[in-house]
Design an enzyme around this catalytic site. Sequence first.
Site, PDB file in Angstrom:
ATOM      1  N   GLU A  40       0.751  -0.835  -0.274  1.00  0.00           N
ATOM      2  CA  GLU A  40      -0.029  -0.144   0.189  1.00  0.00           C
ATOM      3  C   GLU A  40       0.935   0.871   0.336  1.00  0.00           C
ATOM      4  O   GLU A  40       1.984   1.350   0.252  1.00  0.00           O
ATOM      5  CB  GLU A  40      -0.810  -0.287   1.467  1.00  0.00           C
ATOM      6  CG  GLU A  40      -0.012  -0.224   2.788  1.00  0.00           C
ATOM      7  CD  GLU A  40      -0.736  -0.333   3.674  1.00  0.00           C
ATOM      8  OE1 GLU A  40      -1.801  -1.441   3.182  1.00  0.00           O
ATOM      9  OE2 GLU A  40      -1.202  -0.280   4.128  1.00  0.00           O
ATOM     10  N   CYS A  82       3.506   8.421   0.934  1.00  0.00           N
ATOM     11  CA  CYS A  82       3.941   7.497   2.258  1.00  0.00           C
ATOM     12  C   CYS A  82       4.468   6.467   1.131  1.00  0.00           C
ATOM     13  O   CYS A  82       3.884   6.034   0.585  1.00  0.00           O
ATOM     14  CB  CYS A  82       3.267   6.920   3.117  1.00  0.00           C
ATOM     15  SG  CYS A  82       3.756   6.352   4.856  1.00  0.00           S
ATOM     16  N   CYS A 106       6.888  -7.326   7.064  1.00  0.00           N
ATOM     17  CA  CYS A 106       8.607  -6.581   7.982  1.00  0.00           C
ATOM     18  C   CYS A 106       9.035  -7.838   8.964  1.00  0.00           C
ATOM     19  O   CYS A 106       7.813  -8.176   9.519  1.00  0.00           O
ATOM     20  CB  CYS A 106       7.679  -5.499   8.821  1.00  0.00           C
ATOM     21  SG  CYS A 106       9.194  -4.038   9.592  1.00  0.00           S
ATOM     22  N   CYS A 122       8.371  -4.939  15.177  1.00  0.00           N
ATOM     23  CA  CYS A 122       7.090  -3.507  16.271  1.00  0.00           C
ATOM     24  C   CYS A 122       6.156  -4.757  16.560  1.00  0.00           C
ATOM     25  O   CYS A 122       5.253  -4.818  16.416  1.00  0.00           O
ATOM     26  CB  CYS A 122       7.229  -2.479  15.980  1.00  0.00           C
ATOM     27  SG  CYS A 122       9.200  -2.362  15.441  1.00  0.00           S
ATOM     28  N   CYS A 173       2.756  -2.334  15.184  1.00  0.00           N
ATOM     29  CA  CYS A 173       2.253  -2.621  14.077  1.00  0.00           C
ATOM     30  C   CYS A 173       1.611  -3.651  13.122  1.00  0.00           C
ATOM     31  O   CYS A 173       2.044  -4.762  13.197  1.00  0.00           O
ATOM     32  CB  CYS A 173       3.969  -1.823  13.255  1.00  0.00           C
ATOM     33  SG  CYS A 173       3.836  -1.850  11.508  1.00  0.00           S
ATOM     34  N   GLY A 203       7.688  -2.199   5.937  1.00  0.00           N
ATOM     35  CA  GLY A 203       8.591  -2.141   5.730  1.00  0.00           C
ATOM     36  C   GLY A 203       9.698  -1.576   6.121  1.00  0.00           C
ATOM     37  O   GLY A 203       9.093  -0.345   6.448  1.00  0.00           O
ATOM     38  N   GLU A 204      10.815  -2.053   6.681  1.00  0.00           N
ATOM     39  CA  GLU A 204      11.907  -1.675   6.510  1.00  0.00           C
ATOM     40  C   GLU A 204      12.831  -1.158   5.778  1.00  0.00           C
ATOM     41  O   GLU A 204      13.429  -1.665   4.806  1.00  0.00           O
ATOM     42  CB  GLU A 204      12.442  -2.395   8.029  1.00  0.00           C
ATOM     43  CG  GLU A 204      13.654  -2.023   8.672  1.00  0.00           C
ATOM     44  CD  GLU A 204      13.897  -0.298   8.876  1.00  0.00           C
ATOM     45  OE1 GLU A 204      12.927   0.182   9.339  1.00  0.00           O
ATOM     46  OE2 GLU A 204      15.049   0.253   7.830  1.00  0.00           O
ATOM     47  N   SER A 237      12.404   6.497   6.941  1.00  0.00           N
ATOM     48  CA  SER A 237      12.408   6.627   8.691  1.00  0.00           C
ATOM     49  C   SER A 237      12.946   5.064   8.734  1.00  0.00           C
ATOM     50  O   SER A 237      12.083   3.897   7.730  1.00  0.00           O
ATOM     51  CB  SER A 237      10.667   6.343   8.706  1.00  0.00           C
ATOM     52  OG  SER A 237      10.230   6.674   9.692  1.00  0.00           O
ATOM     53  N   SER A 259      12.640   5.680  14.258  1.00  0.00           N
ATOM     54  CA  SER A 259      11.327   5.624  15.184  1.00  0.00           C
ATOM     55  C   SER A 259      12.092   5.413  16.551  1.00  0.00           C
ATOM     56  O   SER A 259      12.263   4.326  17.034  1.00  0.00           O
ATOM     57  CB  SER A 259      10.600   3.842  14.823  1.00  0.00           C
ATOM     58  OG  SER A 259      10.058   4.666  13.063  1.00  0.00           O
ATOM     59  N   LEU A 260      11.955   6.203  17.641  1.00  0.00           N
ATOM     60  CA  LEU A 260      12.462   5.684  18.524  1.00  0.00           C
ATOM     61  C   LEU A 260      11.586   4.813  19.498  1.00  0.00           C
ATOM     62  O   LEU A 260      11.669   4.510  19.965  1.00  0.00           O
ATOM     63  CB  LEU A 260      13.359   7.794  19.136  1.00  0.00           C
ATOM     64  CG  LEU A 260      13.772   7.134  20.043  1.00  0.00           C
ATOM     65  CD1 LEU A 260      14.980   6.719  19.787  1.00  0.00           C
ATOM     66  CD2 LEU A 260      14.222   8.730  20.749  1.00  0.00           C
ATOM     67  N   HIS A 261      10.504   5.540  19.606  1.00  0.00           N
ATOM     68  CA  HIS A 261       9.131   5.206  20.609  1.00  0.00           C
ATOM     69  C   HIS A 261       9.851   5.026  22.274  1.00  0.00           C
ATOM     70  O   HIS A 261       8.734   4.560  22.365  1.00  0.00           O
ATOM     71  CB  HIS A 261       8.831   4.053  19.751  1.00  0.00           C
ATOM     72  CG  HIS A 261       8.366   4.652  18.481  1.00  0.00           C
ATOM     73  ND1 HIS A 261       8.430   5.490  17.847  1.00  0.00           N
ATOM     74  CD2 HIS A 261       7.917   3.622  17.552  1.00  0.00           C
ATOM     75  CE1 HIS A 261       8.078   5.637  16.012  1.00  0.00           C
ATOM     76  NE2 HIS A 261       8.160   4.440  16.624  1.00  0.00           N
ATOM     77  N   ASN A 305      -2.335   5.380  16.145  1.00  0.00           N
ATOM     78  CA  ASN A 305      -3.398   4.515  15.410  1.00  0.00           C
ATOM     79  C   ASN A 305      -3.473   3.961  15.882  1.00  0.00           C
ATOM     80  O   ASN A 305      -2.995   2.286  15.690  1.00  0.00           O
ATOM     81  CB  ASN A 305      -2.911   5.169  13.451  1.00  0.00           C
ATOM     82  CG  ASN A 305      -3.569   5.438  13.049  1.00  0.00           C
ATOM     83  OD1 ASN A 305      -4.979   5.716  13.900  1.00  0.00           O
ATOM     84  ND2 ASN A 305      -3.234   5.415  12.164  1.00  0.00           N
ATOM     85  N   CYS A 320       0.858   2.467   8.857  1.00  0.00           N
ATOM     86  CA  CYS A 320       1.169   1.606   7.991  1.00  0.00           C
ATOM     87  C   CYS A 320       0.592   0.347   8.195  1.00  0.00           C
ATOM     88  O   CYS A 320       0.323  -0.268   9.257  1.00  0.00           O
ATOM     89  CB  CYS A 320       2.810   1.489   7.915  1.00  0.00           C
ATOM     90  SG  CYS A 320       3.946   0.703   9.537  1.00  0.00           S
TER      91      CYS A 320
END
Length: 355
Positions: free
Chosen positions: A87, A108, A115, A119, A122, A162-163, A194, A217-219, A293, A337
């Site tokens: 997507e 995007c 992936c 995570c 996700c 994906g990464e 990212s 992406s620290l989070h 989200n 995503c």
Amino acid sequence: MTSLLLDHSFEKWNLGSVPKYRLEQLRHWIFDQGCLHWDEMTNLPKSLRDDLARNWDILPMELIRSQGSSDTTQKFLWKLRDGQLIESVLIPATEGTQGVRASRMTLCVSTQVGCAIGCKFCASGLDGLKRNLSTGEIVGQVLLARIQAKRRIDNLVFMGMGEPLANLPALLPALDQILSPKGLGIGARHLTLSTSGLAPKIVELASYPAQIRLAISLHGGDDETRQKIMPINKRFPVEELLNACEAFIQARKKMITLEYILIEGVNDDLKQAELLASHARRLNAKINLIPYNRVEGLHWNRPSIHQIHAFLKKVESGSPPRVTLRMEKGHDIDAACGQLRLREMNDSPQAATLM
Ligand code: SAH
Ligand code: SF4
């Protein structure tokens, strides 16, 4: 699997005996005109067009679903040749000051099917990695979205499925085509990769010649918090990640962005806000705060608006880094995503068996 044209930069297109000036005409049709049908390339001889149509495909994918939301964020679901689904999301934004307003389009883009990073919050990682996208499948998303949008695309963010840094061999040639004035001609400063924090790849990326932007992406401000939601932190803990960012910044003289999604009861306490601000100060980085989200089937929630603002205020206190709170668009069309694909797979057993 390869898209015969898009998987190679046009300098390397090899269509047998087709002469160079004809290849330049082809390039012009595809990249400048956005024409994806051989029979419409009217300055090519009919015999050549027929020959090309018999032997070559331009694009390795087709649009199978498009969804628009009330704020006109648009999401596209593409079906690849092997039936896999990916997507892309098109996000319009109006920018400008003092009465001069311009509308900009951000796309995007996905870089993998699924992936491997896993995570826990996700949708993209739920089923693991199916495969890497090819160069053509990455460039194809931009070409096709531009046709759907009927206008140029100003910004690209590699924040879809994906990464990106786990697929550099296909991604870097795709970037070459996207950035080249002979390709899609998007400026490097308008392109953001990212990453979940593959430290050695961040260092490797520092030697890519174009001035692309990097978002991390620290989070989580410390290992304990980050590890709760990002298993990758075991391989590349916070300190190692920050060191890699420093190496990138030093090599590129370029500001990076720290992304921080806010998940209720996980990483939204004020101690984390302090740590985040201190990491941003150390790197002289910008911060993007993104309230989580929700993903169907997962139990994570976004914090209350009160907590979000308390967190923001804490980050901004002291010597404040540049921080933006992104109440994202497209919430109503599963813009985070991996979510449209997830829904398609859940809704349609046929699509799921294709995976
Ligand atoms: N794999 C890369 C890029 C794709 S994800 C990365 O992780 O950075 C792009 C961004 O969306 C990441 O910051 C990711 O953490 C975030 N994201 C994923 N799922 C989300 C969700 N449900 N709500 C908000 N952000 C999400
Ligand atoms: Fe992969 Fe990024 Fe999703 Fe993590 S957030 S699972 S790295 S796509």
